[in-house]
Motif scaffolding. Structure first.
Motif, PDB file in Angstrom:
ATOM      1  N   ALA A 144     -32.546 -22.106  14.342  1.00  0.00           N
ATOM      2  CA  ALA A 144     -31.906 -22.064  12.908  1.00  0.00           C
ATOM      3  C   ALA A 144     -31.997 -20.602  12.680  1.00  0.00           C
ATOM      4  O   ALA A 144     -31.014 -19.972  12.250  1.00  0.00           O
ATOM      5  N   ASP A 145     -33.147 -19.894  12.752  1.00  0.00           N
ATOM      6  CA  ASP A 145     -33.591 -18.519  12.337  1.00  0.00           C
ATOM      7  C   ASP A 145     -32.648 -17.625  13.426  1.00  0.00           C
ATOM      8  O   ASP A 145     -32.417 -16.625  13.071  1.00  0.00           O
TER       9      ASP A 145
ATOM     10  N   GLY B 160     -24.194 -21.550  13.299  1.00  0.00           N
ATOM     11  CA  GLY B 160     -22.581 -21.567  13.181  1.00  0.00           C
ATOM     12  C   GLY B 160     -22.134 -20.943  14.449  1.00  0.00           C
ATOM     13  O   GLY B 160     -21.037 -20.364  14.435  1.00  0.00           O
ATOM     14  N   LEU B 161     -22.859 -21.249  15.700  1.00  0.00           N
ATOM     15  CA  LEU B 161     -21.980 -21.168  17.020  1.00  0.00           C
ATOM     16  C   LEU B 161     -21.074 -22.338  17.160  1.00  0.00           C
ATOM     17  O   LEU B 161     -21.511 -23.505  17.580  1.00  0.00           O
ATOM     18  N   GLN B 162     -19.688 -22.164  16.795  1.00  0.00           N
ATOM     19  CA  GLN B 162     -18.720 -23.425  16.843  1.00  0.00           C
ATOM     20  C   GLN B 162     -18.744 -23.970  18.185  1.00  0.00           C
ATOM     21  O   GLN B 162     -18.564 -23.219  19.201  1.00  0.00           O
ATOM     22  N   GLY B 163     -18.618 -25.338  18.097  1.00  0.00           N
ATOM     23  CA  GLY B 163     -18.497 -26.019  19.290  1.00  0.00           C
ATOM     24  C   GLY B 163     -19.674 -26.213  20.609  1.00  0.00           C
ATOM     25  O   GLY B 163     -19.652 -26.681  21.401  1.00  0.00           O
ATOM     26  N   VAL B 164     -20.917 -25.568  20.012  1.00  0.00           N
ATOM     27  CA  VAL B 164     -22.075 -25.788  20.512  1.00  0.00           C
ATOM     28  C   VAL B 164     -22.873 -26.604  19.919  1.00  0.00           C
ATOM     29  O   VAL B 164     -23.297 -26.592  18.767  1.00  0.00           O
TER      30      VAL B 164
ATOM     31  N   SER C 250     -17.730 -15.692  23.109  1.00  0.00           N
ATOM     32  CA  SER C 250     -17.943 -14.493  23.429  1.00  0.00           C
ATOM     33  C   SER C 250     -17.054 -13.441  22.326  1.00  0.00           C
ATOM     34  O   SER C 250     -17.528 -12.558  22.213  1.00  0.00           O
ATOM     35  N   SER C 251     -15.796 -14.040  21.990  1.00  0.00           N
ATOM     36  CA  SER C 251     -15.033 -13.215  21.401  1.00  0.00           C
ATOM     37  C   SER C 251     -15.298 -13.201  19.707  1.00  0.00           C
ATOM     38  O   SER C 251     -15.042 -12.186  19.026  1.00  0.00           O
ATOM     39  N   GLN C 252     -15.524 -14.316  19.233  1.00  0.00           N
ATOM     40  CA  GLN C 252     -15.946 -14.535  17.813  1.00  0.00           C
ATOM     41  C   GLN C 252     -17.463 -14.187  17.585  1.00  0.00           C
ATOM     42  O   GLN C 252     -17.812 -14.178  16.101  1.00  0.00           O
TER      43      GLN C 252
END
Lengths: 78, 452
Positions: free
Chosen positions: B27-28, B32-36, B95-97
């Motif tokens: 968490a540190d 917020g890595l969406q989809g992971v 990679s893009s976001q």
């Protein structure tokens, strides 16, 4: 090659040769007549490839492949 | 798909990850890595940055490169999982976001390398003795006393076997047999593969009576010193039929060890040809194997050494290498595990050709045992696993002749009690599992109780 023949109890290799139409020189006499299944009266003989090629149906011919140990061996091929 | 994600967080976070005294969580580092679905149990790892000399290539494995774990240079690795059906979309979005995502990499399953030919022994024959519960078998009166155990191989050197065992062993020369071209007396052949097999049978059945059938010494034009023809095995089985037929009906017991087979389709007719051996239950050898089983003998065959991880160099079947009688439904086909219970990489995998569910089970191999090939060389191959299993079968036969427990019933019992190595019962690597003497003893006790 191997060939098979059904014969009555007490049959000899000459009986097998006669039944299969094999000349004496075509049969491995040292190998002899080997009983596969006493209940069925089924025997095997080891014969020259050419003789095996004349057989039909249940008589064969059947493959006689090389068999080898499934592990290490000490002696190198000679 | 499991992935590793390389991130470049702020320098203070990198410093915390790189510092062994500090504790940084997933968490540190990443949030917020969406989809992971991140693996919170995985402690983030600092990845050093390659620092090439001026003009050097940072990705070259040949150039002189140093590596920096300084907070300004290093990156951090976390791991997680991305849904397979969203993989390409999610990877491009990551990679893009997320500017701090440096890269996403596969995280493949890794496994320990299996034991292979040429590897040092794994344990010794006393470990096998312990794993086979030989002391417990002896307590049950199951030591092979009076049971004939035929070793169809390259001949036995009984003096060598006894020397390494440290005790006397029994060999019945009268009931032994040789092809007509083989010179030499039973129990007096050169120390080789056959002596290894004989030694390994006596681990589980120390009081068994060995029968020596050196069919692999049969000579053929152009052959090597240690190979034979299948027709020699046909003749050997015909002899064994006379051996078992001569036994009283209520005490029939004959165990037949076959640590050999066909490595190549070269000498065979193709599958589908009526004279074929590998796939044809009507071949004379496959018939005589079934007939011997029907007469009350326990027939065991090595599964072979054509396992996908490290096959023997002689393996020439392009697929399904457990062929012919080694895959016969009326024999026990034995694969190999080391003394840690792990499948050795050369042990042939199923499915079999005559019966699909092969091997039936696995037994121990690749241990320091007979010294047939020198003190440091293991008893190896499924050649060693097969006689180890044959020893246990022979031990059982001491009190359980074929009239009391048919060969088919004993095979079933061995498979049912095997230590399952998968979660689905049978599998092509281990069969029904690793042979388990304690399970066999318990099952026999239950059976005896029911019969009483």
């Amino acid at each position: 090659m191997l060939v098979t023949v059904r014969l009555p109890p007490g049959a000899t290799i000459d009986d097998a040769r006669e039944r299969l139409g094999l000349a004496e020189r075509e049969v491995d006499l040292d190998y002899g007549l080997v009983l596969i299944d006493p209940a069925e009266g089924l025997y095997a003989l080891r014969v020259a490839d050419e003789a095996g090629g004349r057989m039909e149906g249940e008589a064969g011919p059947y493959a006689d492949p090389v068999i080898e140990p499934y592990g290490p061996v000490k002696r190198s091929p000679d | 798909m499991r992935v590793m994600i390389q991130l470049r967080p702020s320098a203070d976070v990198v410093a915390a990850v790189a510092d062994p005294a500090a504790t940084a969580t997933v968490a540190d580092v990443a949030d917020g890595l969406q989809g992971v679905v991140l693996d919170s149990a995985f402690t983030p790892v600092a990845v050093p940055r390659p620092m090439p000399r001026p003009g050097g290539d940072p990705l070259s494995l040949a150039h002189d490169v140093s590596y920096s774990l300084a907070a300004a240079d290093a990156t951090v690795l976390v791991r997680g999982e991305v849904a397979d059906d969203e993989l390409s979309t999610r990877l491009s979005m990551l990679s893009s976001q997320h500017r701090n995502v440096v890269g996403v990499f596969a995280d493949p399953v890794i496994e320990a390398s299996p034991t292979c030919g040429g590897d040092a022994p794994v344990g010794d024959w006393h470990d096998v003795e312990r794993l086979l519960d030989v002391a417990k078998l002896k307590e049950e009166g199951l030591d092979g006393e009076g049971v004939a155990l035929a070793v169809l191989d390259s001949g036995i050197n009984l003096a060598h076997v006894e020397r390494v065992l440290g005790r006397k062993a029994t060999l019945d020369a009268k009931r032994s047999w040789s092809p007509s071209s083989v010179k030499g007396r039973p129990g007096e052949f050169e120390v080789d593969h056959g002596s290894m097999c004989a030694f390994d049978t006596l681990i589980g059945a120390p009081q068994a009576t060995l029968l020596d059938l050196p069919l692999l010494l049969s000579r053929r034009p152009g052959g090597s010193a240690l190979d034979g023809l299948l027709s020699d095995a046909v003749a050997a089985y015909a002899h064994l039929r006379t051996v078992i037929d001569a036994q009283p009906a209520d005490t029939k017991a004959l165990v037949v060890n076959n640590s050999w087979g066909s490595f190549s389709p070269h000498w065979d007719f193709p599958p589908g040809h009526p004279g074929n051996y590998s796939d044809n239950p009507a071949h004379p050898f496959n018939l005589i194997v079934a007939a011997l089983d029907g007469a009350g003998a326990d027939v065991l065959f090595a599964a072979g050494n054509c396992g996908r991880d490290c096959p023997d160099g002689r393996c020439a079947f392009p697929e399904r290498p457990i062929v012919g009688a080694n895959s016969h439904p009326r024999v026990l086909s034995v694969g190999g595990v080391d003394t840690r219970g792990e499948r050795v990489g050369y042990s042939s995998q199923g499915p079999g050709r005559l019966a699909v569910r092969k091997p039936d089970l696995c037994a121990y191999t690749h241990f320091a045992g007979s010294q047939a090939f020198g003190a440091g060389s293991p008893d190896s191959g499924t050649s060693a696993a097969c006689p180890v299993a044959a020893g246990l079968v022979t031990a059982v036969r001491t009190a359980w002749p074929a009239s009391r427990l048919s060969p088919a019933q004993l095979r079933s019992l061995l498979c049912r009690t095997a230590d399952d190595r998968s979660d689905v019962g049978f599998d092509n690597d281990y069969g029904y599992g690793v042979i388990d003497a304690a399970g066999v003893i318990a099952a026999l006790r239950r059976k005896a109780k029911r019969a009483a």
